[in-house]
Design a protein around this motif. Structure first.
Motif, PDB file in Angstrom:
ATOM      1  N   ALA A  95      63.893 -28.488  15.019  1.00  0.00           N
ATOM      2  CA  ALA A  95      63.423 -27.150  14.661  1.00  0.00           C
ATOM      3  C   ALA A  95      63.354 -26.317  15.941  1.00  0.00           C
ATOM      4  CB  ALA A  95      62.050 -27.220  13.989  1.00  0.00           C
ATOM      5  N   VAL A  96      64.136 -25.240  15.991  1.00  0.00           N
ATOM      6  CA  VAL A  96      64.236 -24.429  17.199  1.00  0.00           C
ATOM      7  C   VAL A  96      63.062 -23.457  17.275  1.00  0.00           C
ATOM      8  CG1 VAL A  96      65.655 -22.785  18.482  1.00  0.00           C
ATOM      9  CG2 VAL A  96      66.744 -24.626  17.157  1.00  0.00           C
ATOM     10  N   HIS A  97      62.330 -23.503  18.389  1.00  0.00           N
ATOM     11  CA  HIS A  97      61.198 -22.598  18.596  1.00  0.00           C
ATOM     12  C   HIS A  97      61.528 -21.466  19.569  1.00  0.00           C
ATOM     13  CE1 HIS A  97      58.834 -25.396  16.349  1.00  0.00           C
ATOM     14  NE2 HIS A  97      58.927 -26.353  17.255  1.00  0.00           N
ATOM     15  N   GLU A  98      62.412 -21.752  20.513  1.00  0.00           N
ATOM     16  CA  GLU A  98      62.747 -20.746  21.531  1.00  0.00           C
ATOM     17  C   GLU A  98      64.162 -21.006  22.027  1.00  0.00           C
ATOM     18  OE1 GLU A  98      61.069 -19.023  25.832  1.00  0.00           O
ATOM     19  OE2 GLU A  98      60.536 -21.038  25.161  1.00  0.00           O
ATOM     20  N   VAL A  99      64.898 -19.914  22.261  1.00  0.00           N
ATOM     21  CA  VAL A  99      66.231 -20.009  22.843  1.00  0.00           C
ATOM     22  C   VAL A  99      66.241 -19.175  24.122  1.00  0.00           C
ATOM     23  CG1 VAL A  99      68.704 -19.664  22.522  1.00  0.00           C
ATOM     24  CG2 VAL A  99      67.250 -20.206  20.549  1.00  0.00           C
ATOM     25  N   ARG A 100      66.669 -19.790  25.226  1.00  0.00           N
ATOM     26  CA  ARG A 100      66.765 -19.084  26.505  1.00  0.00           C
ATOM     27  C   ARG A 100      68.214 -19.151  26.970  1.00  0.00           C
ATOM     28  NH1 ARG A 100      64.008 -20.464  30.910  1.00  0.00           N
ATOM     29  NH2 ARG A 100      63.300 -18.352  31.311  1.00  0.00           N
ATOM     30  N   ALA A 101      68.817 -17.990  27.182  1.00  0.00           N
ATOM     31  CA  ALA A 101      70.235 -17.913  27.511  1.00  0.00           C
ATOM     32  C   ALA A 101      70.429 -17.217  28.843  1.00  0.00           C
ATOM     33  CB  ALA A 101      70.992 -17.162  26.415  1.00  0.00           C
ATOM     34  N   LYS A 102      71.296 -17.799  29.669  1.00  0.00           N
ATOM     35  CA  LYS A 102      71.582 -17.243  30.984  1.00  0.00           C
ATOM     36  C   LYS A 102      73.089 -17.171  31.188  1.00  0.00           C
ATOM     37  CE  LYS A 102      70.561 -17.971  35.914  1.00  0.00           C
ATOM     38  NZ  LYS A 102      69.687 -18.685  36.868  1.00  0.00           N
ATOM     39  N   PHE A 103      73.577 -15.996  31.602  1.00  0.00           N
ATOM     40  CA  PHE A 103      74.979 -15.789  31.923  1.00  0.00           C
ATOM     41  C   PHE A 103      75.028 -15.282  33.363  1.00  0.00           C
ATOM     42  CE2 PHE A 103      74.725 -15.711  27.366  1.00  0.00           C
ATOM     43  CZ  PHE A 103      75.891 -16.339  26.942  1.00  0.00           C
ATOM     44  N   LYS A 104      75.216 -16.200  34.290  1.00  0.00           N
ATOM     45  CA  LYS A 104      75.072 -15.894  35.726  1.00  0.00           C
ATOM     46  C   LYS A 104      76.446 -15.597  36.331  1.00  0.00           C
ATOM     47  CE  LYS A 104      72.951 -17.851  39.921  1.00  0.00           C
ATOM     48  NZ  LYS A 104      74.133 -18.042  40.804  1.00  0.00           N
ATOM     49  N   TYR A 105      76.804 -14.321  36.354  1.00  0.00           N
ATOM     50  CA  TYR A 105      78.121 -13.911  36.830  1.00  0.00           C
ATOM     51  C   TYR A 105      78.056 -12.661  37.703  1.00  0.00           C
ATOM     52  CZ  TYR A 105      79.742 -17.358  33.489  1.00  0.00           C
ATOM     53  OH  TYR A 105      79.957 -18.531  32.808  1.00  0.00           O
TER      54      TYR A 105
END
Length: 217
Positions: free
Chosen positions: A157-167
């Motif tokens: 069960a997903v509680h939090e999504v953290r996304a990083k696009f380091k460019y």
């Protein structure tokens, strides 16, 4: 994972990125007292609408014991990585890493019933092996049913999504374009057999240009 304001990815972005075919990640659970985390590379099926992730593991996998003790887990998906030398990036000439990474913070539910495991396996088969719709798992029938006792399902069960696009989104446009050209040149001159990072350089270039276009739009 540290996420700067210029690296942050929103939900639309990370969903589209994963939908391009990224369904393999590293699942981490907390180890016991005095132990480090337990890590398992695994394919997974994301159901973003339901806010859940489905997968299965072999019954002896040590991650399952960790989940029984503490159901908090993190699934990380990372791709499009490349090393950017300092002389590519202008003053002060600091090298860095480019990458995209999405982390799902979840609560894991262990699935042990034959019917529950069959449901997870069939949904995974429909996703990963759609060309064989006649091959499905039915408890009590066929070879797959014989293998079911040796597997355990996991429903996250997903509680939090953290996304990083380091460019290097904080760099001006001409600097980003120059870096994209450098990545293209390096990808073109790396023989596949000796330098498997060639595809990653090309993928990083795509992300540099995409992030720049997204910022300017």
């Amino acid at each position: 994972m540290l996420i700067r304001s210029w690296d942050r990815g929103d939900e639309q972005e990370w969903r589209a990125w994963l939908a391009e075919g990224r369904d393999f990640g590293l699942l981490a659970a907390n180890g016991g007292p005095g132990e480090g985390p337990v890590l398992v590379p695994t394919h997974f099926l994301l159901d973003a609408e339901r806010g859940e992730i489905l997968l299965h593991l072999a019954a002896p996998n040590p991650l399952l014991a960790a989940v029984r003790a503490d159901p908090r887990v993190t699934l990380a998906v990372t791709d499009g990585y490349a090393f950017a030398p300092g002389h590519w990036r202008g003053e002060p000439g600091t090298p860095t890493s480019y990458y995209a990474s999405v982390h799902f913070h979840c609560t894991a539910e262990l699935v042990e019933s034959a019917a529950g495991k069959a449901e997870i396996l069939n949904r995974q088969l429909a996703h990963f092996q759609p060309e064989t719709p006649d091959i499905r798992v039915v408890p009590g029938e066929g070879e797959f049913a014989r293998l079911l006792p040796g597997l355990r399902g996991l429903r996250l069960a997903v509680h939090e999504v953290r996304a990083k696009f380091k460019y290097d989104d904080k760099k001006p446009a001409d600097a980003q374009y120059a870096i994209a050209d450098r990545l293209a040149e390096r990808a073109a001159h790396r023989p596949d057999a000796r330098h498997p990072r060639r595809d990653q350089d090309a993928a990083a270039r795509t992300q540099v240009l995409r992030r720049h276009q997204r910022r300017t739009d």
